[in-house]
Write a protein that holds these residues in place. Structure first.
Motif, PDB file in Angstrom:
ATOM      1  N   THR A 245      60.595  41.285  15.441  1.00  0.00           N
ATOM      2  CA  THR A 245      61.700  41.238  14.489  1.00  0.00           C
ATOM      3  C   THR A 245      62.702  40.192  14.960  1.00  0.00           C
ATOM      4  O   THR A 245      62.717  39.821  16.141  1.00  0.00           O
ATOM      5  N   PRO A 246      63.541  39.709  14.067  1.00  0.00           N
ATOM      6  CA  PRO A 246      64.558  38.743  14.507  1.00  0.00           C
ATOM      7  C   PRO A 246      65.415  39.266  15.670  1.00  0.00           C
ATOM      8  O   PRO A 246      65.690  38.526  16.612  1.00  0.00           O
ATOM      9  N   ALA A 247      65.799  40.542  15.621  1.00  0.00           N
ATOM     10  CA  ALA A 247      66.602  41.098  16.718  1.00  0.00           C
ATOM     11  C   ALA A 247      65.796  41.159  18.007  1.00  0.00           C
ATOM     12  O   ALA A 247      66.304  40.835  19.091  1.00  0.00           O
ATOM     13  N   GLY A 248      64.538  41.550  17.917  1.00  0.00           N
ATOM     14  CA  GLY A 248      63.686  41.602  19.103  1.00  0.00           C
ATOM     15  C   GLY A 248      63.465  40.234  19.715  1.00  0.00           C
ATOM     16  O   GLY A 248      63.499  40.067  20.939  1.00  0.00           O
ATOM     17  N   LEU A 249      63.251  39.230  18.867  1.00  0.00           N
ATOM     18  CA  LEU A 249      63.062  37.868  19.359  1.00  0.00           C
ATOM     19  C   LEU A 249      64.344  37.319  19.976  1.00  0.00           C
ATOM     20  O   LEU A 249      64.302  36.626  20.992  1.00  0.00           O
TER      21      LEU A 249
ATOM     22  N   VAL B  61      68.582  32.208  17.467  1.00  0.00           N
ATOM     23  CA  VAL B  61      67.166  32.584  17.453  1.00  0.00           C
ATOM     24  C   VAL B  61      66.904  33.585  16.329  1.00  0.00           C
ATOM     25  O   VAL B  61      65.913  33.473  15.596  1.00  0.00           O
ATOM     26  N   ALA B  62      67.783  34.564  16.168  1.00  0.00           N
ATOM     27  CA  ALA B  62      67.612  35.561  15.103  1.00  0.00           C
ATOM     28  C   ALA B  62      67.648  34.900  13.722  1.00  0.00           C
ATOM     29  O   ALA B  62      66.854  35.236  12.840  1.00  0.00           O
ATOM     30  N   LEU B  63      68.559  33.955  13.530  1.00  0.00           N
ATOM     31  CA  LEU B  63      68.652  33.267  12.237  1.00  0.00           C
ATOM     32  C   LEU B  63      67.408  32.419  11.955  1.00  0.00           C
ATOM     33  O   LEU B  63      66.920  32.381  10.822  1.00  0.00           O
ATOM     34  N   VAL B  64      66.885  31.765  12.979  1.00  0.00           N
ATOM     35  CA  VAL B  64      65.653  30.988  12.798  1.00  0.00           C
ATOM     36  C   VAL B  64      64.497  31.929  12.451  1.00  0.00           C
ATOM     37  O   VAL B  64      63.682  31.643  11.567  1.00  0.00           O
ATOM     38  N   ALA B  65      64.424  33.074  13.144  1.00  0.00           N
ATOM     39  CA  ALA B  65      63.360  34.044  12.850  1.00  0.00           C
ATOM     40  C   ALA B  65      63.479  34.561  11.418  1.00  0.00           C
ATOM     41  O   ALA B  65      62.464  34.739  10.723  1.00  0.00           O
ATOM     42  N   LEU B  66      64.702  34.774  10.939  1.00  0.00           N
ATOM     43  CA  LEU B  66      64.890  35.185   9.540  1.00  0.00           C
ATOM     44  C   LEU B  66      64.450  34.084   8.578  1.00  0.00           C
ATOM     45  O   LEU B  66      63.851  34.366   7.536  1.00  0.00           O
ATOM     46  N   LEU B  67      64.753  32.841   8.926  1.00  0.00           N
ATOM     47  CA  LEU B  67      64.315  31.721   8.100  1.00  0.00           C
ATOM     48  C   LEU B  67      62.794  31.669   8.038  1.00  0.00           C
ATOM     49  O   LEU B  67      62.214  31.478   6.962  1.00  0.00           O
ATOM     50  N   TYR B  68      62.126  31.846   9.185  1.00  0.00           N
ATOM     51  CA  TYR B  68      60.656  31.844   9.197  1.00  0.00           C
ATOM     52  C   TYR B  68      60.097  32.958   8.318  1.00  0.00           C
ATOM     53  O   TYR B  68      59.106  32.765   7.632  1.00  0.00           O
TER      54      TYR B  68
ATOM     55  N   ALA C 119      54.004  38.202   7.512  1.00  0.00           N
ATOM     56  CA  ALA C 119      54.851  38.622   8.632  1.00  0.00           C
ATOM     57  C   ALA C 119      54.268  38.160   9.959  1.00  0.00           C
ATOM     58  O   ALA C 119      55.001  37.819  10.885  1.00  0.00           O
ATOM     59  N   ALA C 120      52.933  38.130  10.057  1.00  0.00           N
ATOM     60  CA  ALA C 120      52.298  37.718  11.309  1.00  0.00           C
ATOM     61  C   ALA C 120      52.602  36.256  11.634  1.00  0.00           C
ATOM     62  O   ALA C 120      52.930  35.913  12.775  1.00  0.00           O
ATOM     63  N   VAL C 121      52.515  35.393  10.632  1.00  0.00           N
ATOM     64  CA  VAL C 121      52.794  33.969  10.847  1.00  0.00           C
ATOM     65  C   VAL C 121      54.268  33.778  11.205  1.00  0.00           C
ATOM     66  O   VAL C 121      54.604  33.044  12.132  1.00  0.00           O
ATOM     67  N   ALA C 122      55.133  34.442  10.470  1.00  0.00           N
ATOM     68  CA  ALA C 122      56.567  34.337  10.744  1.00  0.00           C
ATOM     69  C   ALA C 122      56.885  34.874  12.130  1.00  0.00           C
ATOM     70  O   ALA C 122      57.696  34.292  12.864  1.00  0.00           O
TER      71      ALA C 122
END
Length: 158
Positions: A7-11, A119-126, A133-136
């Motif tokens: 998840t974005p928070a986990g990343l 990092v969380a914002l980039v993960a949300l963008l992905y 979800a796997a690719v993101a």
């Protein structure tokens, strides 16, 4: 469990955990220049604005003084000027020096908080632009552990 980790928070937590050793790093390189400007010390610091000149490494008005001090080589171009417009970044540095002027560990924690948010914002963008979800999650993981982010996250001047 794996889905929660990506998840974005986990990343963001992973990225911050990987750069956490920087908290004890103190100051380095341009951090000393920033400290001088933010505290208005020395012949240069007293002449520069902490908000608008913090990333002016060779301001036009002080170039000759910097040559006299040896900060700029005597043979450099007389029209040399190095200045970056980064007022929002300068405001975060001003906040550091208002809250923790001599506690560099807290300044590093503040920097890592911004890094984690990025990092969380980039993960949300992905998540938004990738179909699955796997690719993101994989893209976010690769971004979070990218070693090129370590120095900018750990260096206060960044």
């Amino acid at each position: 469990m794996r889905d929660r980790f990506l998840t974005p928070a986990g990343l963001a937590l992973l990225a911050v955990a990987l750069t956490l050793p920087s908290v004890g790093g103190g100051l380095g390189a341009d951090d000393y220049f920033h400290r001088m400007v933010l505290q208005g010390q020395g012949p240069l610091g007293a002449s520069l604005s902490p908000t608008f000149d913090l990333f002016s490494f060779v301001p036009e008005k002080l170039r000759d003084t910097m040559v006299d001090l040896g900060a700029v080589p005597w043979w450099s171009d007389p029209k040399l000027r190095i200045a970056l417009a980064r007022p929002l970044t300068a405001l975060t540095h001003r906040a550091d020096y208002l809250l923790w002027p001599d506690t560099f560990a807290m300044q590093h924690v503040h920097s890592l908080a911004w890094f984690g948010l990025g990092v969380a914002l980039v993960a949300l963008l992905y998540r938004r632009i990738h179909g699955t979800a796997a690719v993101a999650g994989l893209a976010g993981l690769l971004f979070a552990v990218e070693d090129a982010h370590a120095l900018p996250a750990a260096w206060l001047a960044n």
